[in-house]
Design an enzyme around this catalytic site. Structure first.
Site, short mmCIF file in Angstrom:
data_model
loop_
_atom_site.label_atom_id
_atom_site.label_comp_id
_atom_site.label_asym_id
_atom_site.label_seq_id
_atom_site.Cartn_x
_atom_site.Cartn_y
_atom_site.Cartn_z
N LYS A 154 -6.45 -3.63 7.36
CA LYS A 154 -7.56 -2.73 7.67
C LYS A 154 -8.36 -3.21 8.88
O LYS A 154 -8.77 -2.41 9.73
CB LYS A 154 -8.47 -2.61 6.44
CG LYS A 154 -9.54 -1.53 6.55
CD LYS A 154 -10.24 -1.35 5.21
CE LYS A 154 -11.26 -0.21 5.27
NZ LYS A 154 -11.91 -0.01 3.94
N PHE A 176 -8.34 -6.58 -4.24
CA PHE A 176 -8.16 -5.24 -4.82
C PHE A 176 -7.14 -4.45 -4.00
O PHE A 176 -7.26 -4.33 -2.79
CB PHE A 176 -9.50 -4.49 -4.86
CG PHE A 176 -9.39 -3.08 -5.33
CD1 PHE A 176 -9.08 -2.80 -6.65
CD2 PHE A 176 -9.59 -2.02 -4.45
CE1 PHE A 176 -8.97 -1.48 -7.09
CE2 PHE A 176 -9.49 -0.70 -4.87
CZ PHE A 176 -9.17 -0.43 -6.21
N GLN A 177 -6.13 -3.92 -4.67
CA GLN A 177 -5.06 -3.13 -4.09
C GLN A 177 -4.28 -3.89 -3.02
O GLN A 177 -3.71 -3.29 -2.11
CB GLN A 177 -5.58 -1.79 -3.55
CG GLN A 177 -6.00 -0.85 -4.66
CD GLN A 177 -6.18 0.59 -4.21
OE1 GLN A 177 -6.46 0.86 -3.04
NE2 GLN A 177 -6.05 1.53 -5.13
N MET A 210 24.02 15.58 -16.65
CA MET A 210 25.09 14.64 -16.36
C MET A 210 25.09 13.47 -17.34
O MET A 210 26.15 12.97 -17.71
CB MET A 210 24.96 14.12 -14.92
CG MET A 210 26.20 13.40 -14.42
SD MET A 210 27.68 14.45 -14.36
CE MET A 210 27.42 15.32 -12.81
N GLU A 236 3.18 9.18 -3.26
CA GLU A 236 3.74 8.51 -2.09
C GLU A 236 5.27 8.53 -2.07
O GLU A 236 5.88 8.55 -1.00
CB GLU A 236 3.23 7.06 -2.01
CG GLU A 236 1.75 6.95 -1.71
CD GLU A 236 0.85 6.98 -2.92
OE1 GLU A 236 -0.37 6.78 -2.78
OE2 GLU A 236 1.38 7.22 -4.04
#
Length: 611
Positions: free
Chosen positions: A203, A153-154, A517, A91
């Protein structure tokens, strides 16, 4: 950073976004505006309504990754031929790809992710977009409304997580609000100082039915911006009095569009002034123009930095006086008056006091300045002594390096890439580190939107997905990602994305076997104590790329470099070129931490004269 973002005005299909797809004000309550009934049209659900609204506003591409809480949206996408979905592998990479799409086109980048880790994985990309003023709309799925706050959940606090890294965020609780909120989000992302916004969509709201509605009537257009005459007159007075002017452009100049960049060039010619650009502004002024001094800042050219330090007038357009540009503030442009043009009033006087503040779009303000500034034919005479001084600094050739026959020096790689790209009008992305600075120093950009890099956040892992996003937007252009062996591993999984979507991206790795760097700073500032900056288990990049379906090659000899680059850049498909470079090389010029623009290291043992 400055200026209206091109995508806020006209979509790729020519539809004006700032009217029917936006409420009258980003600060007003979300509203779809007045609508007319469509009679007996079948109802749509929240997910379908969101997609309909995106399409109506000119969006045609979405970058994303599905999951349980966003499945209704993906189900709607399955039957939606008007939107192209690019399946990424992480993502964070979805946001970087959307950034590459947005920055190379001037349009909005759109991201679609699921709840929980899907949303939280976007945070780095959203931070990057916020720091660099890139318009991105992130749509995150959320658990059902009734489960919010139960540690389902999630589930995650999407609004709390994203608030520090977005211009605006919102959670939708009623499908009837989806269209209006989406339009508002697009307007917020693309107007003023562009940036990322987030819509969190539970949802059940995605599945909730909405009575079909027509497009809202166009919102009243805001009054045309009128440049303030008093400040314009004062700016013109300072420009006419100046004997040592410098024009300094940033990423906001690019955001404002090609017209703004052209006007910036006209102002430079009218004043016969030297021009310099920030890392984010490269391409806003042609690199081949004799008035261009190169990039300024920590790893900018000697002539750009000393010109800023000794100037009597700085005209800043679309930049925010970042600390990597100003170095030690107490020594920044000590003799100069400052004219600062920026779309964001909060950026003016934030770091450096402006003698003439000009808040507004760069295009309108540059037009007003040119209209008020007479072409008296005396600019060349006024700046003659100034240019003689600058040519002395140029003669130092601060970007010069010693090429070797036994090993590829990193600057040698960049100049070889520059030769190969000459005349190609290619788009180049980079990751972050030494290779980024060498690319900025040695690659030449004649036009805006050809250079994609992470500036404000300095995000390793940006380059490859950003290049993929740009390639999706420009399928017929040559798109090249210049990366380092450490940076590319941050999002190496996106090799799979390029293969799946047949993106002929070219990935060139400057491979020095370390975090270049970090190693350089450890050498110069930490007594050469190289704490965990070397990678002892680098993969075989050629084998790895081929496993993902890419063509690939490794090159170690300077004598083989040009042929290897030609094979890479002329390949019809994605190609990874792993280039072994000298590990100990440091990036110069460099303004060390705590120093001013007049204190510049040209090498480990050589400092530039400040006069």
């Amino acid at each position: 950073m400055n200026a209206r973002f091109d995508g806020a005005q006209v979509s790729a299909r020519g539809a004006v976004i700032d009217a029917p797809c936006s409420p009258s004000s980003p600060s007003s309550p979300a509203s779809a505006g007045p609508v007319a009934s469509l009679g007996n049209a079948p109802p749509r659900n929240g997910a379908q309504t969101l997609l309909d609204t995106l399409v109506a506003c000119g969006v045609d591409t979405v970058f994303g990754y599905p999951g349980g809480a966003v499945l209704p949206l993906y189900d709607a996408l399955h039957g939606e031929p008007r939107l192209r979905h690019i399946l990424v592998r992480h993502e964070q990479a979805a946001v970087h790809a959307a950034e590459g799409y947005a920055r190379s086109t001037g349009r909005l980048g759109v991201v679609l992710v699921t709840s929980g880790p899907g949303m939280s994985n976007t945070t780095t990309g959203l931070l990057d977009a916020l720091c660099d003023s890139v318009p991105v709309l992130c749509i995150s799925g959320q658990v059902n409304s009734a489960a919010i706050g139960t540690d389902a959940f999630q589930e995650c606090d999407a609004l709390g997580i994203s608030r520090p890294v977005t211009k605006w965020n919102v959670q939708v609780r009623d499908a009837a609000e989806v269209a209006g909120i989406t339009r508002r989000a697009l307007r917020v992302a693309t107007t003023g100082r562009p940036g990322p916004v987030l819509i969190d969509l539970p949802k059940d709201v995605q599945k909730q039915e909405v009575e079909a509605q027509s497009e809202p009537r166009a919102a009243a257009m805001p009054d045309a911006f009128v440049p303030p005459p008093k400040q314009i007159r004062e700016a013109v007075r300072l420009m006419r009095e100046s004997r040592r002017p410098v024009l300094y452009g940033g990423g906001g100049l690019v955001n404002s569009g090609e017209r703004a960049c052209d006007l910036f060039g006209q102002l430079a010619q009218r004043l016969h002034s030297p021009c310099t650009l920030t890392l984010m502004g490269l391409g806003a002024f042609p690199a081949s123009h004799p008035q261009y001094l190169g990039m300024l800042g920590m790893h900018g050219t000697l002539e750009a930095n000393l010109a800023m330090h000794h100037s009597d007038l700085v005209v800043c357009v679309g930049a925010r006086f970042d600390d990597r540009v100003t170095a030690r503030l107490s020594d920044f442009c000590p003799q100069a008056r400052v004219i600062h043009i920026d779309i964001d009033p909060a950026s003016i006087n934030k770091v450096v006091k402006a003698h003439v503040p000009l808040a507004g779009d760069a295009t309108a303000l540059l037009e007003a300045l040119l209209a008020a500034l007479p072409d008296d034919g005396e600019a060349m005479a006024r700046t003659s002594a100034w240019w003689q001084r600058i040519e002395v600094w140029r003669a130092e050739q601060s970007l010069a390096f010693e090429a070797r026959a036994d090993v590829i020096v990193p600057q040698q790689l960049m100049q070889a890439i520059a030769r190969q790209l000459d005349g190609e009008d290619a788009i180049v992305s980079t990751d972050v580190g030494q290779h980024q600075m060498w690319a900025a120093q040695h690659l030449k950009f004649e036009r805006p939107r050809r250079w994609l890099t992470s500036g404000g956040a300095g995000t390793m892992g940006y380059g490859l997905p950003a290049a993929i996003g740009a390639q999706i937007a420009h399928p017929d252009k040559l798109v090249v990602c210049v990366s380092g062996d450490a940076s590319v591993l941050m999002n190496i999984q996106e090799l799979s994305t390029a293969a799946q979507h047949r993106c002929p991206v070219k990935l060139i790795i400057s491979n020095n076997g370390c975090m270049g760097m970090v190693r350089q700073w450890q050498q110069l500032h930490h007594g050469a104590r190289y704490s965990h900056s070397y990678t002892e288990a680098l993969p075989d990049f050629v084998a790895l790329a081929r496993a993902f379906g890419w063509s690939a090659q490794r090159v170690e000899s300077p004598s083989q470099l040009d042929d290897a680059l030609d094979a890479c850049l002329s390949s019809p498909g994605p190609f990874l070129l792993d280039v072994a470079v000298l590990p100990q090389e440091n990036c110069f010029p460099m303004i060390p931490a705590g120093c001013g623009h007049h204190q510049i290291m040209l090498s480990e043992s050589r400092w530039a004269a400040a006069s």
